[in-house]
Each structure stands twice: as structure tokens, then as C-alpha cells.
Motif scaffolding. Sequence first.
Motif, PDB file in Angstrom:
ATOM      1  N   ALA A   1      44.087  60.612  68.642  1.00 21.57           N
ATOM      2  CA  ALA A   1      42.665  60.853  68.409  1.00 21.57           C
ATOM      3  C   ALA A   1      41.924  59.588  67.971  1.00 21.57           C
ATOM      4  O   ALA A   1      40.803  59.324  68.434  1.00 21.57           O
ATOM      5  CB  ALA A   1      42.501  61.938  67.349  1.00 21.57           C
ATOM      6  N   GLU A   2      42.527  58.789  67.101  1.00 21.50           N
ATOM      7  CA  GLU A   2      41.840  57.637  66.531  1.00 21.50           C
ATOM      8  C   GLU A   2      42.141  56.322  67.245  1.00 21.50           C
ATOM      9  O   GLU A   2      41.333  55.393  67.201  1.00 21.50           O
ATOM     10  CB  GLU A   2      42.217  57.496  65.053  1.00 21.50           C
ATOM     11  CG  GLU A   2      41.649  58.572  64.161  1.00 21.50           C
ATOM     12  CD  GLU A   2      40.138  58.459  64.009  1.00 21.50           C
ATOM     13  OE1 GLU A   2      39.651  57.457  63.448  1.00 21.50           O
ATOM     14  OE2 GLU A   2      39.442  59.377  64.476  1.00 21.50           O
ATOM     15  N   HIS A   3      43.293  56.233  67.906  1.00 24.52           N
ATOM     16  CA  HIS A   3      43.703  54.945  68.482  1.00 24.52           C
ATOM     17  C   HIS A   3      44.032  55.010  69.978  1.00 24.52           C
ATOM     18  O   HIS A   3      44.314  53.982  70.589  1.00 24.52           O
ATOM     19  CB  HIS A   3      44.916  54.398  67.719  1.00 24.52           C
ATOM     20  CG  HIS A   3      44.704  54.328  66.243  1.00 24.52           C
ATOM     21  ND1 HIS A   3      43.859  53.409  65.650  1.00 24.52           N
ATOM     22  CD2 HIS A   3      45.205  55.082  65.226  1.00 24.52           C
ATOM     23  CE1 HIS A   3      43.859  53.591  64.341  1.00 24.52           C
ATOM     24  NE2 HIS A   3      44.661  54.604  64.058  1.00 24.52           N
ATOM     25  N   ALA A   4      44.001  56.218  70.556  1.00 27.20           N
ATOM     26  CA  ALA A   4      44.292  56.418  71.981  1.00 27.20           C
ATOM     27  C   ALA A   4      45.662  55.843  72.371  1.00 27.20           C
ATOM     28  O   ALA A   4      45.839  55.330  73.468  1.00 27.20           O
ATOM     29  CB  ALA A   4      43.198  55.805  72.851  1.00 27.20           C
ATOM     30  N   GLU A   5      46.602  55.934  71.441  1.00 26.21           N
ATOM     31  CA  GLU A   5      47.950  55.425  71.669  1.00 26.21           C
ATOM     32  C   GLU A   5      48.949  56.331  70.958  1.00 26.21           C
ATOM     33  O   GLU A   5      48.580  57.128  70.101  1.00 26.21           O
ATOM     34  CB  GLU A   5      48.105  54.004  71.110  1.00 26.21           C
ATOM     35  CG  GLU A   5      47.216  52.963  71.735  1.00 26.21           C
ATOM     36  CD  GLU A   5      47.271  51.641  70.988  1.00 26.21           C
ATOM     37  OE1 GLU A   5      47.513  50.610  71.636  1.00 26.21           O
ATOM     38  OE2 GLU A   5      47.086  51.653  69.750  1.00 26.21           O
ATOM     39  N   THR A   6      50.223  56.169  71.330  1.00 22.56           N
ATOM     40  CA  THR A   6      51.296  56.828  70.606  1.00 22.56           C
ATOM     41  C   THR A   6      52.348  55.782  70.257  1.00 22.56           C
ATOM     42  O   THR A   6      52.498  54.782  70.967  1.00 22.56           O
ATOM     43  CB  THR A   6      51.943  57.949  71.433  1.00 22.56           C
ATOM     44  OG1 THR A   6      52.397  57.405  72.676  1.00 22.56           O
ATOM     45  CG2 THR A   6      50.953  59.066  71.696  1.00 22.56           C
ATOM     46  N   ALA A   7      53.061  56.023  69.190  1.00 23.28           N
ATOM     47  CA  ALA A   7      54.032  55.025  68.722  1.00 23.28           C
ATOM     48  C   ALA A   7      55.213  54.890  69.667  1.00 23.28           C
ATOM     49  O   ALA A   7      55.759  53.800  69.839  1.00 23.28           O
ATOM     50  CB  ALA A   7      54.525  55.404  67.327  1.00 23.28           C
ATOM     51  N   TYR A   8      55.617  55.988  70.279  1.00 20.33           N
ATOM     52  CA  TYR A   8      56.798  55.977  71.140  1.00 20.33           C
ATOM     53  C   TYR A   8      56.455  56.636  72.461  1.00 20.33           C
ATOM     54  O   TYR A   8      55.876  57.716  72.485  1.00 20.33           O
ATOM     55  CB  TYR A   8      57.956  56.722  70.464  1.00 20.33           C
ATOM     56  CG  TYR A   8      58.246  56.239  69.065  1.00 20.33           C
ATOM     57  CD1 TYR A   8      58.950  55.053  68.844  1.00 20.33           C
ATOM     58  CD2 TYR A   8      57.797  56.947  67.952  1.00 20.33           C
ATOM     59  CE1 TYR A   8      59.198  54.591  67.558  1.00 20.33           C
ATOM     60  CE2 TYR A   8      58.038  56.503  66.673  1.00 20.33           C
ATOM     61  CZ  TYR A   8      58.745  55.318  66.477  1.00 20.33           C
ATOM     62  OH  TYR A   8      58.982  54.876  65.197  1.00 20.33           O
ATOM     63  N   ASP A   9      56.846  55.985  73.559  1.00 23.19           N
ATOM     64  CA  ASP A   9      56.597  56.523  74.890  1.00 23.19           C
ATOM     65  C   ASP A   9      57.877  57.179  75.397  1.00 23.19           C
ATOM     66  O   ASP A   9      58.821  56.497  75.800  1.00 23.19           O
ATOM     67  CB  ASP A   9      56.150  55.393  75.830  1.00 23.19           C
ATOM     68  CG  ASP A   9      55.790  55.910  77.219  1.00 23.19           C
ATOM     69  OD1 ASP A   9      55.837  57.139  77.411  1.00 23.19           O
ATOM     70  OD2 ASP A   9      55.469  55.090  78.095  1.00 23.19           O
ATOM     71  N   PHE A  10      57.885  58.490  75.378  1.00 27.60           N
ATOM     72  CA  PHE A  10      59.071  59.215  75.822  1.00 27.60           C
ATOM     73  C   PHE A  10      58.995  59.611  77.295  1.00 27.60           C
ATOM     74  O   PHE A  10      59.918  60.235  77.819  1.00 27.60           O
ATOM     75  CB  PHE A  10      59.242  60.493  74.986  1.00 27.60           C
ATOM     76  CG  PHE A  10      59.482  60.218  73.528  1.00 27.60           C
ATOM     77  CD1 PHE A  10      60.665  59.645  73.099  1.00 27.60           C
ATOM     78  CD2 PHE A  10      58.514  60.536  72.579  1.00 27.60           C
ATOM     79  CE1 PHE A  10      60.894  59.397  71.752  1.00 27.60           C
ATOM     80  CE2 PHE A  10      58.735  60.291  71.237  1.00 27.60           C
ATOM     81  CZ  PHE A  10      59.931  59.725  70.826  1.00 27.60           C
TER      82      PHE A  10
END
Length: 447
Positions: free
Chosen positions: A411-420
Motif C-alpha cells: 500500500a505505501e511502497h508498491a513493493e514486497t520484501a520477498y518475491d515468491f
Amino acid sequence: MAPAITLAAEAPKLSAANTGFMLICSALVMLMTPGLAFFYGGMVRVKSTLNMLMMSFISLGIVTILWVLYGFSMAFGTDSGSLIGWNSDWVGLGNIGLTELWPGYTIPVFVFLVFQLMFAIITPALISGALADRVKFSAWALFIALWATVVYFPVAHWVWGAGGWAFELGVIDFAGGTAVHINAGAAALGVILVIGKRVGFKKDPMRPHSLPLVMLGAGLLWFGWFGFNAGSWLGNDDGVGALMFVNTQVATAAAMLAWLIYEKIRHGAFTTLGAASGAVAGLVAITPAGGAVTPLGAIAVGAIAGVLCAMAVGLKYKFGYDDSLDVVGVHLVGGVVGSLLIGLFASGKGQSTVEGLFYGGGLTQFWKQCAGVFAVLAYSLVVSAVLAFILDKTMGMRVPEDDEIAGIDQAEHAETAYDFSGAGGGAARTAAAAAAVGGAESKKVDA
């Protein structure tokens, strides 16, 4: 008889060795902020990892600029009313000579100011751990700017600035028990009382998603803390900096062991999270006290802090405030414990001749420590709550509930920490292979 000639004391001269040492210490303290980001980042759920990292990392940008513009002047400029400093020549740092020495020391003003800058950076970053999962990043960035201006810079002047009321009273804070840890811990409590609990607090599991990341962060903090603590004697060669270095190691070890023992007795296991949290509790507690106590005193400070902080982290469930990553339990409580124990364990053989109760000095220093501790706690708690209330009523401090549930990273950064989703090992690869086989079998049937 000829009149006696009094020789003036030789003015300090720039020391290349002390200058280099303090620049290294400054770099170590800077490393603590990314270390804190990893420590906090591993403690949250996967969906909040990047946001937690960024809440620490953004402080490096915001506070650095404010420090150059006016923060250094407010914290260490000429005293005004024992509450704030100011030196117009330091605004923008353009009128400071490259070889101009910090008064009474052998290091340039630029070296002192950059060392203190790193303290100013990490202090608001410490607050972020209490607010995990639920705060708008834009609101947090603005909060850092406002909080540094109206809370950290004045409190730093009270404690360390010439003329500051706590400094003049004789409150001992070697490296930041009041100015950094109590200040940040009280601020965290003030903000969370305003913004409220996470969705699912005390109902949903909110376990750390990466304990290896937590341990990495704790290790970086422990490493950087030697610069934080030993560097605070500014390179003086009288042995106090070395004492502080030793006491930092000793108290941290004692706190970690004490936390683990308490945890085993109370909960039946020695956890990695407990080891990391106990180490940080010891680092926090020895920060104000390490220059005033002996190594045996440091063991006592660390052990007491380890047990009391371990007990304190559970208070959020009893009293219902959602301190996500135990900033109040570790930094506020640890800072209070370390600061007050100076009044008991100060040996008179370290940074000053002040003696605590157990060394025959009575309770005089203890009451001075109480004045510093509770003044900073009250000021930071109230002002931080007011700032959070104003921001919440104007731009909103919290993300929408749906964004909090789905994950604040996206929601805030348009990213995720891990790409599964990409090609990789384990379950993702197995699933992809199964899908491919299924597709092939389907084509055979169709044929």
C-alpha cells in the motif's frame, strides 16, 4: 625576589589520531541505523518488512538535512534560558573553519557535529518500532521532522549543551540514556496512545517473520554501539573511553544472560528473540552509566536491566497499549534503569568523582538522575502525543484498515520484501513443474 611567572595552560591542538578515531566512531554510529532497520524488520510480519526498514532508513535523510540547517545550532549553540541553544554562525554550517576545534577538545567542530548527527538520526528511528504495521509513511516522515525540531534538539541541549539545565544540574548521561533512549521510548508511548492498536492486536499471531534478520540487526547494533559509547568521550586519552568500551561489552553480556534465564524460568525456553532483545536492553542501560561504574557495576546494571526489561515487555498486554516491537519495554525502561542506577553504582573513579549510594556518596546523585529522567520522560511523552494528535487530525496518521490487513508494504511502497512468484527453488519450482506436467497431460487427452 623576582615575581613568580604563571604560565598559561597550553591550548589544545588538533590531534590527527583523535580526529580519525572519532570519524570511525561516527561511521559506527551511522551503521547502527541500518542495523536497527534489520532488527526491527525481522520482528514484523512479512507484509510490513519494507515499511519497517524504510521507517528507520528515512531518518538518515530527514535528520541530516535538519541538522545542517538548524539542528546543530539548537542543540549545541549558545545557551538561552537553559532550555535551547542557538548560534547563527552554525546555521547551514558555512561559517565553521575546517580546523576550528571543539572547545576543550582536540577534534574539529566538524567531527563533533557529525558524531552528534548520528545520535540525532537514530533517536527518532528508535520510535518507529512501536508503530509497526499501521502508520502512513508520509505522516511518519513529517513526524520525524517535527519531533526532531521540538523534542530531540532541545533535549540534547538540556543534557549535553553547555548551559543546559540538566547539564548544569549535574545529571550524568554519558552517551544518551535520557537524551536518546528515554526520549525515544516516551515518545513511542505518547504516539501509540494516540493512534491506537493494530488490527488484530491480542487476537492474531504477530510473530517475527525472520529471526535471522533480527540477530543480524542485533549484531550490527552491538558492533556499532562501541562507537556510540566509547566515542562519546571524544577521544580523550585518560582511559575513560576504554572503560566505557569494556563496560559496554560486559553489561550487554550480563543483560543477555539475565534475559535468557528469566525467559527460561518464566516461559520454559531460551529464544533467539530473547537473546537479541536482552543484548539491546543491556546496551541501552549501560549507555548513560558506563563511564561512571566499574566493570562489576556494569554487570549489575546489565543484569538488572535484562530482567526488568524482560518483565516490562509483557505490560502492553496487561495495560492494552500496542507497543509493536517493545520500544517502551526495552528503550524506555532500559534507559530509566541505567540512568537511575548511576545514583547507586557510580564509583567516583571514572568520568567524574561523583559517588553513588553504594560507594558512600548518599542519594544526592540519585535525586539528580531522577530529575533528568522524569523531566525528559514527561516532556517527550506529552509533546509527542500532541504532535501525533495534530497529524492524525489533519493528514491522518494511520493507513486504511484494508491496507493494514492486506499489507502496508504494497500500500505505501508498491513493493514486497520477498518475491515468491519468480522462478526459484522449493515450493515455487515444484508448483511450476506440476503445472507444466498437468498442462502436458491435458494436451495429450485433447489430442
